[in-house]
Design an enzyme around this catalytic site. Structure first.
Site, mmCIF file in Angstrom:
data_model
loop_
_atom_site.group_PDB
_atom_site.id
_atom_site.type_symbol
_atom_site.label_atom_id
_atom_site.label_comp_id
_atom_site.label_asym_id
_atom_site.label_seq_id
_atom_site.Cartn_x
_atom_site.Cartn_y
_atom_site.Cartn_z
ATOM 1 N N ASP A 15 0.846 -1.199 0.000
ATOM 2 C CA ASP A 15 0.000 0.000 0.000
ATOM 3 C C ASP A 15 0.879 1.246 0.000
ATOM 4 O OD1 ASP A 15 -2.037 1.869 0.370
ATOM 5 O OD2 ASP A 15 -1.950 1.668 2.549
ATOM 6 N N ASP A 18 -4.228 3.954 2.785
ATOM 7 C CA ASP A 18 -5.628 3.590 3.039
ATOM 8 C C ASP A 18 -5.777 2.152 3.516
ATOM 9 O OD1 ASP A 18 -5.147 2.159 0.731
ATOM 10 O OD2 ASP A 18 -6.830 2.992 -0.403
ATOM 11 N N ASP A 71 -2.049 -1.409 -3.661
ATOM 12 C CA ASP A 71 -2.416 -0.717 -4.896
ATOM 13 C C ASP A 71 -1.398 -0.985 -5.999
ATOM 14 O OD1 ASP A 71 -0.283 1.151 -4.155
ATOM 15 O OD2 ASP A 71 -1.753 2.064 -2.805
ATOM 16 N N ASP A 117 -6.310 -11.618 -14.513
ATOM 17 C CA ASP A 117 -7.357 -12.536 -14.083
ATOM 18 C C ASP A 117 -8.608 -12.306 -14.920
ATOM 19 O OD1 ASP A 117 -8.527 -14.525 -12.378
ATOM 20 O OD2 ASP A 117 -7.309 -13.741 -10.734
ATOM 21 N N ASP A 163 -10.802 -17.668 -14.101
ATOM 22 C CA ASP A 163 -11.482 -18.050 -12.864
ATOM 23 C C ASP A 163 -12.616 -19.032 -13.152
ATOM 24 O OD1 ASP A 163 -11.822 -17.420 -9.930
ATOM 25 O OD2 ASP A 163 -13.814 -16.857 -10.649
ATOM 26 N N GLU A 183 -8.809 -22.227 -14.290
ATOM 27 C CA GLU A 183 -9.136 -22.809 -12.992
ATOM 28 C C GLU A 183 -10.307 -23.756 -13.195
ATOM 29 O OE1 GLU A 183 -10.078 -21.326 -8.450
ATOM 30 O OE2 GLU A 183 -11.081 -20.332 -10.125
ATOM 31 N N HIS A 192 -4.421 -17.670 -3.423
ATOM 32 C CA HIS A 192 -5.300 -16.775 -2.674
ATOM 33 C C HIS A 192 -6.533 -17.479 -2.135
ATOM 34 C CE1 HIS A 192 -7.136 -17.037 -6.581
ATOM 35 N NE2 HIS A 192 -8.220 -16.428 -6.157
ATOM 36 N N ASP A 193 -6.820 -18.689 -2.627
ATOM 37 C CA ASP A 193 -7.980 -19.455 -2.171
ATOM 38 C C ASP A 193 -7.606 -20.633 -1.281
ATOM 39 O OD1 ASP A 193 -9.974 -17.953 -3.375
ATOM 40 O OD2 ASP A 193 -9.887 -19.073 -5.249
#
Length: 569
Positions: free
Chosen positions: A33, A37, A41, A110, A212, A266, A338-339
């Site tokens: 970041d 915030d 990013d 993605d 995805d 995926e 990430h999953d």
């Protein structure tokens, strides 16, 4: 643009850059970041490109940065051609692409086209009955005079896969969150809109797509009820559906005819035979797929029942995929993303032998046949986190699981399900990247959107890069070794000692080149006896995660989570 190491010529090898590449997956919300915030990013990623270059990776897979209300952390897209303000803008994205390409690092975007956000213009116009968009989604009348869902299909995130829309007066299908309505791929206008969007991104210079849940886009005609006896109800009607190959081949013809593009689909629920139909010029044209068998074999009825696992079964699954796609396709190599929970916490030892087991698991994914995918922080040996309260959870899937368990009486309190959440929950992979021992791991100057893992003071980039024996430096060596040795990319795989409960060993063979990989998946020392078929004096030590002799012996002991890689000189 060429790969980091110029592609060499060799008779009999069908060279492709993405077969020889190592891909680094970035979850932008948690990477770096720059504006305080608490959300990572695009500028933050750009500032860390030198870090990726130093590590040696060849491509970045960027998780969604599109406009989104963030119901599922960006996998609910409201505008495919716009960047979410939290991540920056299109100029920031262009600078990132340019900075990556300047260092010969490719960018994979993605692609999320099974569903959109319910805030997407297509859905908003569809629910209003707009004639152009009326059939962009899957709408049905309910049963029992409209009061119940059209069928019994379940959402992957729990509960019914149907939600009633008051505006349209019908139910819409969502295989994931209710804010993620499924697109109607039977509608050719939907497909044309998707292809136009994909070409729009390719024209901007990207190098491929990660797709995805791409094998869910086709549903059984008529949407019949699903089997309720175990597993996800309805899955047989939307996993690898009846028109999936027609759609993907059309996509190949309309968008993906350039075989230099990296396309990884995926494909939950896909077996080896399914994968062969998706990949390669004789199939649907995808470069490879992400399969789930090796990361779900310890699940019972659903993922939250995950528990004990057997190395023997794990080896059988890996060998099945290695052999099954050896001549007809290509493997993707990953143990976390990430999953998925952090691999060192799931398949290794995240306490006493954290560094050893992190190195061992990295050795596995970089010495099998296929393309390795490194998930951010994996190269540090980042671990699962602790979530003392459900208020600390951010993943919609985990939140739904906890709420449903409490509502249905399966749990009296969060403590009854906490172990499951902390074992397989997706938030484990989404805690901020640990850059330093500064507050909040150097990820942000503000308040992070999700708490950092409490071990960031010792597990972080600054410490790892200063320690020549760290997991980071070992990954750097692994990536360099794989770039240098064809046998680790293209060599044939042969499993050794398949029934040994602790040793995972195999050979790689490419012409006169030979490799031997021996891994001890346990905390006890074990002896490995080299098979007579392997000529020891033809091999020398190429890499190990401990100090070991430079040549293999007829029999030798491996310590806890010890990893050896021997190659032909």
């Amino acid at each position: 643009m060429t790969p980091k190491d110029a592609i060499k010529t060799r008779a009999g090898i069908d060279r492709t850059w993405w077969k020889e590449a190592v891909v680094y997956q970035i979850y932008p919300k948690s990477f770096n970041d720059t504006d305080g915030d608490g959300i990572g990013d695009l500028r933050g990623i750009e500032r860390r490109v030198d870090y990726l270059d130093d590590l040696g990776v060849d491509a970045v897979w960027l998780c969604p940065v599109y406009e989104s209300p963030q119901a599922d952390n960006g996998y609910d897209i409201s505008d495919y051609r716009s960047i979410n303000d939290a991540y920056g803008d299109m100029d920031d994205w262009r600078r990132l692409l340019s900075t990556l390409h300047e260092r010969d690092i490719r960018l994979i975007m993605d692609l999320v086209v099974n569903h959109t956000s319910d805030e997407h213009e297509w859905f908003q116009r569809s629910r209003q009955g707009d004639s152009e968009f009326k059939d962009y989604y899957i709408w049905r009348d309910g049963t029992n005079n409209g009061g119940d869902p059209p069928n019994n299909w379940e959402s992957v995130f729990g509960g019914s896969a149907w939600t009633y829309d008051e505006v349209r007066g019908q139910w819409y299908l969502h295989l994931f969150d209710e804010k993620q309505p499924d697109l109607n791929w039977r509608n050719p206008d939907v497909r044309e809109s998707v292809y136009e969007m994909m070409n729009w991104w390719l024209e901007k210079g990207i190098d491929g797509f990660r797709m995805d849940v791409i094998n869910l886009i086709s549903k059984t005609n008529g949407l019949p009820d699903g089997d309720e006896d175990g597993g996800l109800t309805g899955a047989e009607h939307f996993f690898n559906g009846p028109n999936i190959h027609d759609y993907l081949r059309e996509m190949r013809d309309e968008v993906l005819s350039d075989e230099s593009l990296l396309t990884v689909g995926e494909t939950p629920g896909a077996g080896v035979d399914d994968a062969r139909t998706y990949v390669g010029p004789d199939g649907d044209g995808l470069s490879m797929v992400f399969q789930f068998e090796h990361v779900s074999f310890d699940h019972d009825e659903h993922k939250w029942d995950a528990g004990d696992w057997s190395l023997v079964e794990f080896k059988q699954i890996i060998a099945k995929w290695q052999n099954g796609l050896a001549d007809e396709g290509w493997n993707s190599l990953y143990l976390n993303n990430h999953d998925q929970p952090r691999m060192v916490s799931r398949f290794g030892d995240d306490s006493t032998y954290r560094e050893e087991s992190a190195k061992l698991l990295g050795t596995l994914t970089h010495t099998l046949q296929g393309t390795p995918f490194v998930y951010q922080g994996e190269e540090l040996g980042m671990t699962n986190a602790s979530f003392a309260s459900p208020d600390e959870l951010r993943d919609v899937e985990a939140v739904n699981f906890v709420e449903e368990a409490l509502e249905q009486g399966d749990a009296a309190s969060y403590d009854d399900v906490r172990d499951a959440v902390e074992y397989v929950g997706r938030d484990n992979a989404r805690t901020p990247m640990q850059w330093s021992d500064a507050p909040d791991a150097g990820f942000t100057d503000g308040e992070p959107w999700i708490d950092c893992n409490s071990n960031y003071e010792t597990v972080n980039v600054e410490h790892a890069r200063a320690d020549e024996n760290s997991v980071w430096h070992y990954y750097q060596d692994l990536i360099e070794l794989r770039h240098d040795r064809d046998v680790l990319v293209y060599g044939a795989f042969d499993l050794l000692v398949p029934n040994h409960p602790a040793i995972f060993a195999y050979t790689r063979t490419l012409g006169d080149e030979r490799g031997l990989v021996v891994l001890n998946f346990g905390t006890d020392p074990v002896e490995f006896v080299v098979p007579d078929s392997i000529t020891l004096d033809e091999l020398e030590l190429a890499l190990a995660n401990t100090d070991v002799p430079t040549a293999p012996r007829p029999a030798f002991e491996l310590g806890p989570y010890e990893a050896h890689v021997y190659l032909t000189p």
